[in-house]
Design a protein around this motif. Structure first.
Motif, short mmCIF file in Angstrom:
data_model
loop_
_atom_site.label_atom_id
_atom_site.label_comp_id
_atom_site.label_asym_id
_atom_site.label_seq_id
_atom_site.Cartn_x
_atom_site.Cartn_y
_atom_site.Cartn_z
N GLN A 1 -4.39 -2.20 3.36
CA GLN A 1 -5.80 -1.98 3.14
C GLN A 1 -6.10 -0.51 2.85
OE1 GLN A 1 -8.01 -4.53 2.88
NE2 GLN A 1 -9.33 -2.91 2.08
N ASP A 2 -5.40 0.36 3.51
CA ASP A 2 -5.58 1.80 3.27
C ASP A 2 -5.16 2.17 1.85
OD1 ASP A 2 -6.15 4.44 3.74
OD2 ASP A 2 -4.37 4.85 4.94
N ILE A 3 -4.05 1.60 1.39
CA ILE A 3 -3.58 1.86 0.03
C ILE A 3 -4.63 1.39 -0.99
CG2 ILE A 3 -1.88 1.14 -1.71
CD1 ILE A 3 0.18 1.07 0.63
N LEU A 4 -5.25 0.25 -0.71
CA LEU A 4 -6.23 -0.31 -1.64
C LEU A 4 -7.49 0.55 -1.77
CD1 LEU A 4 -6.07 -4.10 -0.65
CD2 LEU A 4 -4.95 -2.97 -2.56
N GLU B 1 -5.27 -9.77 0.36
CA GLU B 1 -5.26 -8.33 0.66
C GLU B 1 -6.01 -7.53 -0.39
OE1 GLU B 1 -4.27 -7.68 3.48
OE2 GLU B 1 -3.02 -9.39 3.97
N GLY B 2 -7.08 -8.08 -0.94
CA GLY B 2 -7.91 -7.31 -1.85
C GLY B 2 -7.56 -7.45 -3.31
N ALA B 3 -6.54 -8.27 -3.65
CA ALA B 3 -6.19 -8.45 -5.06
C ALA B 3 -7.21 -9.37 -5.72
CB ALA B 3 -4.79 -9.05 -5.17
N ALA B 4 -7.47 -9.14 -7.02
CA ALA B 4 -8.34 -10.02 -7.77
C ALA B 4 -7.75 -11.42 -7.80
CB ALA B 4 -8.54 -9.49 -9.19
N ALA B 5 -8.61 -12.43 -7.91
CA ALA B 5 -8.15 -13.81 -7.81
C ALA B 5 -7.09 -14.15 -8.84
CB ALA B 5 -9.34 -14.75 -7.95
N GLU C 1 1.46 -7.88 -7.25
CA GLU C 1 1.50 -6.46 -7.59
C GLU C 1 2.86 -5.90 -7.18
OE1 GLU C 1 -0.70 -2.30 -6.19
OE2 GLU C 1 -1.80 -4.19 -6.05
N ASP C 2 3.38 -4.99 -7.97
CA ASP C 2 4.65 -4.33 -7.66
C ASP C 2 4.41 -2.87 -7.30
OD1 ASP C 2 6.42 -6.49 -8.14
OD2 ASP C 2 6.21 -6.18 -10.29
N GLY C 3 5.12 -2.39 -6.30
CA GLY C 3 5.11 -0.96 -6.02
C GLY C 3 3.86 -0.45 -5.35
N LYS C 4 3.22 -1.31 -4.57
CA LYS C 4 2.01 -0.86 -3.88
C LYS C 4 2.32 0.31 -2.93
CE LYS C 4 -1.07 -4.11 -2.63
NZ LYS C 4 -0.20 -5.26 -2.79
N PHE C 5 3.53 0.31 -2.39
CA PHE C 5 3.90 1.35 -1.41
C PHE C 5 4.58 2.57 -2.06
CE2 PHE C 5 2.95 -2.01 1.46
CZ PHE C 5 2.62 -1.40 2.67
N VAL D 1 -1.91 9.80 -2.35
CA VAL D 1 -1.45 9.32 -3.67
C VAL D 1 -1.03 7.85 -3.56
CG1 VAL D 1 -0.81 11.52 -4.73
CG2 VAL D 1 0.81 10.38 -3.19
N PRO D 2 -1.92 6.97 -3.10
CA PRO D 2 -1.54 5.56 -2.93
C PRO D 2 -1.07 4.94 -4.24
CG PRO D 2 -3.93 5.85 -2.79
CD PRO D 2 -3.34 7.22 -2.76
N ALA D 3 0.01 4.18 -4.14
CA ALA D 3 0.64 3.51 -5.29
C ALA D 3 1.06 4.52 -6.35
CB ALA D 3 -0.27 2.45 -5.89
N ASP D 4 1.10 5.78 -6.00
CA ASP D 4 1.38 6.89 -6.92
C ASP D 4 0.42 6.89 -8.11
OD1 ASP D 4 2.71 9.27 -7.35
OD2 ASP D 4 4.22 8.37 -8.65
N GLY D 5 -0.79 6.36 -7.86
CA GLY D 5 -1.82 6.44 -8.89
C GLY D 5 -1.67 5.45 -10.02
N LEU D 6 -0.75 4.46 -9.90
CA LEU D 6 -0.52 3.52 -10.98
C LEU D 6 -0.29 2.13 -10.40
CD1 LEU D 6 0.01 3.54 -14.18
CD2 LEU D 6 2.39 3.24 -13.53
N ILE D 7 -1.05 1.15 -10.87
CA ILE D 7 -0.93 -0.22 -10.38
C ILE D 7 -0.27 -1.05 -11.47
CG2 ILE D 7 -2.20 -2.23 -9.55
CD1 ILE D 7 -4.47 -0.25 -8.82
N THR D 8 0.75 -1.79 -11.11
CA THR D 8 1.41 -2.69 -12.06
C THR D 8 1.57 -4.06 -11.42
OG1 THR D 8 3.65 -2.09 -11.35
CG2 THR D 8 2.69 -0.82 -13.16
N GLY D 9 1.60 -5.09 -12.26
CA GLY D 9 1.79 -6.42 -11.72
C GLY D 9 1.68 -7.48 -12.79
N ALA D 10 1.43 -8.71 -12.34
CA ALA D 10 1.28 -9.85 -13.23
C ALA D 10 -0.03 -10.54 -12.91
CB ALA D 10 2.45 -10.83 -13.07
#
Length: 600
Positions: free
Chosen positions: A73-76, A117-121, A126-130, A152-161
């Protein structure tokens, strides 16, 4: 598992045996009566029961799991709160809210769209949240003292499917609250993994870009490495034509970040917030002394009208999503697949009006959009790069539900003459259509390539050859319509008879020639006409020569000599195109055995 029992077993007995064995072994059971049975219907069958947790099971999530959920939740929450608070003033969404907009259940980021955990439906995972967790989070043993400015949560970049409009795709999204969306080591690694997975599984890629470029103070380890930021553009090149790559810009994408949108197949810029440039205004001033703001340097107006790097310009974030939602309906998931068909619709305007729409005089303008709307299915015309090279219209459309790419000369813009920007735009559009199996429709009405010193400086020959090369090399089904003028090399670029379209059909207003009558008479008979002193006699002779020349280039002469395949009544043009695109839908074309051409 198949089980055989005695031939005299009753149905009840066979059923009881099937249920007991299915429960015991945990597999599907088929019971056959008699030793020789097994090919027909079983006497009974059963599946293992769904597992039931014991009623006295008092095990549950532990403090360890609760702690993990708190970390997630903090990362989000993204970067420092002060940067999140600035986003509304910039007219943009926080990146997690942006993902809700794109992948929420109703596509508008409304309440209730977020879960898991806050992801869109629509986000599958998601990959690399940590990523970079150990450098900033207070729960990390490597962090002695927590400082919010170091977040710098997720190192500033969100990736996934995710699932978007019923289609599975890969996505990446910059978090502008983390060091202005800049790219660094862990984020770069996530980006590269996402691209490499897309290469393997052949699903489209969506880039939601909001990045100031590479994180300069942390460039060691990601800038020049074999698996560093430079590999982005290698992967873009490998993905090009393999899967659709769509990029939406939300901020000032500078330097390396600006290459992702220009490598993408389609780029959408958002008014008032997005820009892209090879260097920031501050760097431009330092290098050249020029003082300029970001919008003037590389805003949507610059790239939609002058560079051609923006395919579409959106009014806001919702409009950007709407544009991409429409765009993907014309595209397959990957190369080698056919684009999706839709239910046919009649055109917005009746094809009966086509002949009246086309002026009899070759030099009188008309808007080719009006012609397209009388041929294409209603509400299916989706134009790209409308402000760039406007002498040619490039648009997706549907004809009887089938996606096609339309390349049409625009007589309202400089008489439809082909200028360098228009030639380049057309070449790139044809190349993209060919990559994704989208048939091509050429609507030819042009006096040819423009002449003059300025267009020579602007590389009319260089860009014209790319246009002709793209038309020559495209292996998708092609249909060419000679609407009116087809002069000079314009008919070559516009899919003329020599370029192996499946058909070249003409309207009765069509003309095909090296040049138009006025130019031809001036080129061939100028001296003879000048020798005639009497003005009336000279005018009469000129009219006679013009009419004689016009008969030579008339579409009826071309059909008589079988230069073109057919002349069709204008009101039948849509039906003719429907039949021809349908008949040639699966045509096979070969190109010479070679690595690739050298033109593009």
């Amino acid at each position: 598992m198949k089980v055989h029992v005695g031939a005299d077993a009753t149905a009840e007995e066979a059923g009881a045996i099937a249920e007991a064995l299915a429960e015991h072994f945990g597999v599907d059971i088929e019971v056959y009566a008699g030793a020789g049975a097994g090919d027909g219907e079983p006497a009974a069958s059963a599946s293992p029961p769904e597992p039931e947790y014991p009623l006295d099971d008092d095990l549950g999530p532990t403090d360890r799991e609760a702690s993990l959920r708190e970390e997630i939740q903090d990362i989000l929450e993204g970067g420092p709160e002060k940067y999140r608070e600035r986003l509304p003033d910039q007219g943009k969404l926080f990146v997690r809210d942006r993902l809700d907009l794109w992948f929420g259940e109703d596509g508008d980021g409304g309440p209730g769209d977020a879960d898991r955990e806050g992801a869109a439906a629509g986000v599958k995972f998601e990959d690399g949240k940590f990523a970079n967790f150990d450098s900033w989070h207070p729960n990390s043993p490597d962090v002695d003292e927590y400082d919010e400015s170091d977040r710098v949560p997720a190192d500033g970049l969100i990736t996934g499917a995710a699932e978007f409009e019923g289609r599975d795709l890969h996505f990446m999204a910059n978090d502008f609250t983390v060091k202005a969306g800049s790219m660094a080591g862990r984020g770069v690694e996530k980006f590269l993994r996402m691209q490499q997975r897309a290469l393997k599984n052949g699903k489209p890629v969506l880039y939601l870009m909001d990045s100031s470029g590479g994180r300069i103070d942390q460039q060691t380890g990601f800038f020049a490495n074999r698996e560093g930021i430079g590999k982005y553009y290698y992967n873009h090149s490998m993905l090009s034509g393999r899967v659709p790559q769509i990029c939406v810009l939300y901020g000032p994408c500078i330097a390396g970040a600006a290459y992702t949108p220009v490598f993408a197949d389609f780029t959408v810029m958002v008014e008032g917030m997005s820009a892209m440039a090879i260097a920031s205004p501050r760097m431009v001033k330092m290098v050249t002394g020029e003082e300029i703001d970001m919008q003037e340097l590389g805003g949507p107006d610059v790239h939609a009208k002058y560079s051609g790097s923006a395919d579409l310009v959106a009014q806001d974030e919702q409009h950007a999503r709407d544009l991409v939602a429409e765009l993907v309906t014309y595209l397959p998931d990957k190369a080698g697949e056919k684009p999706p068909k839709s239910d046919p619709k009649p055109p917005t305007y009746s094809p009966d009006g086509i002949d009246e729409l086309i002026p009899e005089a070759p030099n009188r303008p008309y808007d080719v959009h009006d012609l397209i709307e009388r041929v294409a299915d209603a509400e299916s015309v989706f134009e790209l790069k409308s402000a760039y090279g406007p002498e040619i219209v490039t648009a997706f459309a549907r004809i009887d539900g089938r996606p096609v790419g339309v390349v049409a000369n625009q007589p309202t813009e400089r008489s439809g003459a082909i200028f360098p920007d228009a030639a380049e735009k057309a070449a790139e559009f044809i190349w993209t259509c060919d990559a994704y199996e989208i048939p091509l429709l050429y609507l030819c009405d042009t006096p040819g390539f423009m002449a003059g010193s300025q267009v020579e400086k602007d590389a009319i020959l260089e860009k014209g050859k790319k246009f002709i090369y793209a038309t020559s090399s495209a292996t998708v089904p092609k249909q060419t319509v000679v609407v009116r003028k087809a002069y000079g090399a314009g008919i070559y670029a516009m899919g003329g008879p020599a370029y192996e379209p499946e058909s070249v059909i003409g309207l009765p207003s069509g003309e095909i020639g090296i040049m138009g009558p006025e130019a031809a008479i001036n080129a061939v008979y100028a001296n003879k006409l000048n020798d005639i002193d009497d003005e009336e006699e000279r005018a009469a002779k000129e009219a006679e020569l013009r009419e004689e020349y016009r008969r030579d280039i008339d579409v009826h002469r071309m059909a008589s000599e079988v230069v073109i395949d057919e002349i069709v009544p204008p009101s039948s043009l849509r039906d003719e195109l429907v039949a021809r695109f349908d008949f040639y839908a699966d045509i096979e074309k070969d190109v010479p055995d070679k690595k690739h051409g050298t033109v593009l």
